[in-house]
Scaffold this motif. Sequence first.
Motif, PDB file in Angstrom:
ATOM      1  N   TYR A  64      -6.396 -35.561  54.672  1.00 58.36           N
ATOM      2  CA  TYR A  64      -5.300 -34.766  53.935  1.00 58.36           C
ATOM      3  C   TYR A  64      -5.433 -34.359  52.899  1.00 58.36           C
ATOM      4  N   SER A  65      -5.079 -32.772  52.865  1.00 59.18           N
ATOM      5  CA  SER A  65      -5.868 -31.836  51.297  1.00 59.18           C
ATOM      6  C   SER A  65      -5.324 -31.837  50.342  1.00 59.18           C
ATOM      7  N   MET A  66      -4.420 -33.008  50.410  1.00 60.93           N
ATOM      8  CA  MET A  66      -4.322 -33.120  48.859  1.00 60.93           C
ATOM      9  C   MET A  66      -5.104 -34.558  48.014  1.00 60.93           C
ATOM     10  N   PHE A  67      -5.725 -34.895  49.338  1.00 59.07           N
ATOM     11  CA  PHE A  67      -6.487 -35.840  48.287  1.00 59.07           C
ATOM     12  C   PHE A  67      -7.934 -35.516  48.133  1.00 59.07           C
TER      13      PHE A  67
ATOM     14  N   ILE B 135      11.276 -42.939  53.769  1.00 61.96           N
ATOM     15  CA  ILE B 135      11.888 -41.638  53.588  1.00 61.96           C
ATOM     16  C   ILE B 135      10.275 -41.219  53.650  1.00 61.96           C
ATOM     17  N   TYR B 136       9.480 -40.894  54.832  1.00 63.24           N
ATOM     18  CA  TYR B 136       8.569 -39.963  54.877  1.00 63.24           C
ATOM     19  C   TYR B 136       8.085 -38.783  53.861  1.00 63.24           C
ATOM     20  N   LEU B 137       7.935 -38.676  52.813  1.00 56.50           N
ATOM     21  CA  LEU B 137       8.142 -37.356  52.240  1.00 56.50           C
ATOM     22  C   LEU B 137       6.633 -36.463  51.593  1.00 56.50           C
ATOM     23  N   ARG B 138       7.347 -35.309  51.479  1.00 55.94           N
ATOM     24  CA  ARG B 138       5.900 -34.635  50.947  1.00 55.94           C
ATOM     25  C   ARG B 138       4.674 -34.496  50.345  1.00 55.94           C
ATOM     26  N   GLY B 139       3.680 -34.377  50.301  1.00 49.04           N
ATOM     27  CA  GLY B 139       3.234 -34.633  48.471  1.00 49.04           C
ATOM     28  C   GLY B 139       3.454 -33.450  48.254  1.00 49.04           C
ATOM     29  N   GLU B 140       3.696 -32.818  48.781  1.00 50.79           N
ATOM     30  CA  GLU B 140       3.593 -31.466  48.094  1.00 50.79           C
ATOM     31  C   GLU B 140       5.154 -31.358  46.715  1.00 50.79           C
ATOM     32  N   GLN B 178       4.641 -41.108  50.607  1.00 48.65           N
ATOM     33  CA  GLN B 178       4.585 -40.136  50.027  1.00 48.65           C
ATOM     34  C   GLN B 178       3.416 -39.706  50.887  1.00 48.65           C
ATOM     35  N   GLY B 179       3.728 -37.685  52.475  1.00 50.28           N
ATOM     36  CA  GLY B 179       2.412 -37.510  52.389  1.00 50.28           C
ATOM     37  C   GLY B 179       1.746 -36.835  51.829  1.00 50.28           C
ATOM     38  N   ALA B 180       0.108 -35.752  52.517  1.00 43.84           N
ATOM     39  CA  ALA B 180      -0.745 -35.832  51.468  1.00 43.84           C
ATOM     40  C   ALA B 180      -1.410 -34.376  52.491  1.00 43.84           C
ATOM     41  N   GLY B 181      -0.297 -33.621  52.332  1.00 45.91           N
ATOM     42  CA  GLY B 181      -0.413 -32.384  53.012  1.00 45.91           C
ATOM     43  C   GLY B 181      -0.652 -31.947  53.545  1.00 45.91           C
ATOM     44  N   ALA B 182      -0.033 -32.544  55.002  1.00 45.94           N
ATOM     45  CA  ALA B 182      -0.903 -31.935  56.009  1.00 45.94           C
ATOM     46  C   ALA B 182       0.918 -32.120  57.028  1.00 45.94           C
TER      47      ALA B 182
END
Lengths: 154, 428
Positions: A64-67, B135-140, B178-182
């Motif tokens: 994951y790019s935000m980690f 709710i799968y929410l984008r990290g952004e 929360q997702g993490a940018g994928a």
Amino acid sequence: MLSENAVKEIGLIRNKYHDVQSSLLPALYVVQREHGWLSPEALKEVGEILNVPKAEVKGVSTFYSMFRHKPMGRHLIQLCTNVACMIMDAERLVDILKSRYGLEPNGTTDDGRFSLIIMECIGACGTAPAMLVDTDFHDNLTEKYIEEILAKYK
Amino acid sequence: MGGGEGEGGRAVNKTVMGKVLLKNIENPNSADIAGYIKTGGYKALSKALELKPSDIIDEVKRSGLRGRGGAGFPTGMKWAFAAADSKKPKFILCNADEGEPGTFKDRPILEKNPHLLIEGMIISGYALQAEYGYIYLRGEYPKAKDILEDAIKQAHDKGYLGEDVHGKGIRFHLHVHQGAGAYICGEETALIESLEGKRGQPRIKPPFPVNEGFLSKPTIINNVETLANIPYIIEIGADAYAEIGSPDCPGPKLYSVSGHVKRPGVYELPMGTTLREIIYNHCGGILGDKKLKAVIPGGISTPILPADAIDCPMDFVNMPKRGSMLGSGAVMVFDETVDLVKVCYRAIKFFEHESCGKCTPCREGVGWMRAILERISNGSGRAGDIDLLIEVSNNITGKTFCPLGDGAAMVVQNFAKHFRSEFEEKIH
């Protein structure tokens, strides 16, 4: 070492899920919020708390790019350069960050004030170009406006 | 007829009775449960809880609602599949990953009208007899996370969520993940992997999530906008709802418009509104009154269209006839000054970054396409590069687990199809 609070928070997160590994991403967020990045030691500790193998934790976190897996500056600039921002001159903003702040993509300023990450669309296409500084959205950026904004982050 | 190229059936009904999805979006109190209730919020939930779960599914089926994430699958049918599976527990997931470049339509709901989504999820949960929702929410979208969590807490305190929903003895718990940018986690099986705390790599289908999804249990995954339609369908009934929009794709649609228009933003319009109406009537035309060169109608992975295609109605039926797709309804507008080779290069750079690496044709092929586009774009392209690009793209299409590689291939194929001369000019 993770703080007592972080360990407690991870424990609470576990209650939200039916299985333990589902709490891995939120647990990594807890640690990253506290330390600013995910050190190898922190990843090991998260794995121990959740009983997830060390290699699995690393495999997941690096997907994951935000980690972040190296120390970051005090403030993180996440600037979008995807198509909607690009056609509104986002690349010029990348140049400005380089020339006026000495800030390269994936780099940190010498004084440790800012780190810069180039983003792939942050969902602000209608008000492009846009960036996140820490968790704040800033959009309709111009050369002058970006400097005014960054002045507020010490 | 609603627009130049629509075929058969009723014209697009342009008289939407006020806003459905963006209702009260300008009202700063809408994110607060009291403000939401004051304008009629949670009434549909009360009504739904008086109905049998199967009646709700039938109503959604009859409404003709099609999933707003991009694929346009009939929502009621998806629900019926999951409802028919006897495995328990069932889960309902909201796809709030909104990562398709150009797309920012769900953000207003998430940040300004979160209870509309929550109400939609509680009703859906009851209809499917699912006791847990995520709710799968984008990290952004960090602000949306706080807003949603506050709203969920309010709904909990009010008795709309928890062990005894609305005093009806029904259980429904809702959490934000929360997702993490994928980007790939917007693909539903990758989303499930990510929710399970794994790398977000797609699964092979079948089994489909409706039978074996999150933790191998029946799982419904719906987009934010899809779920935000549910309270209105229950409130006014399927027949009245089906009067909105175009006959094969009823309902209101959120269009997020970016690029060279005078008034970019999110517009709620009847499904099937033409690109021309969106660009010239609602968005005020092209910035600086320049000429329109091209439009990407549904987010970066949908085929680019030349300016003469804009009379096509924007819906799931007509866009494919014109050689593109509705996608997420993310309209990206390019004026005559834009270097489309550069746009194509930037788009493919994005796909290279986001390829999860599981399937070789996507992982390697998209990288090769990026390399070829990079050299064409900076003036060092070679004779035969355009055909080489197309050949590489043909070796990706249909050879991967998920549509990411197909999307990248489609970008290259359609830029080359409509704007080949721009690429040729760079090579000579």
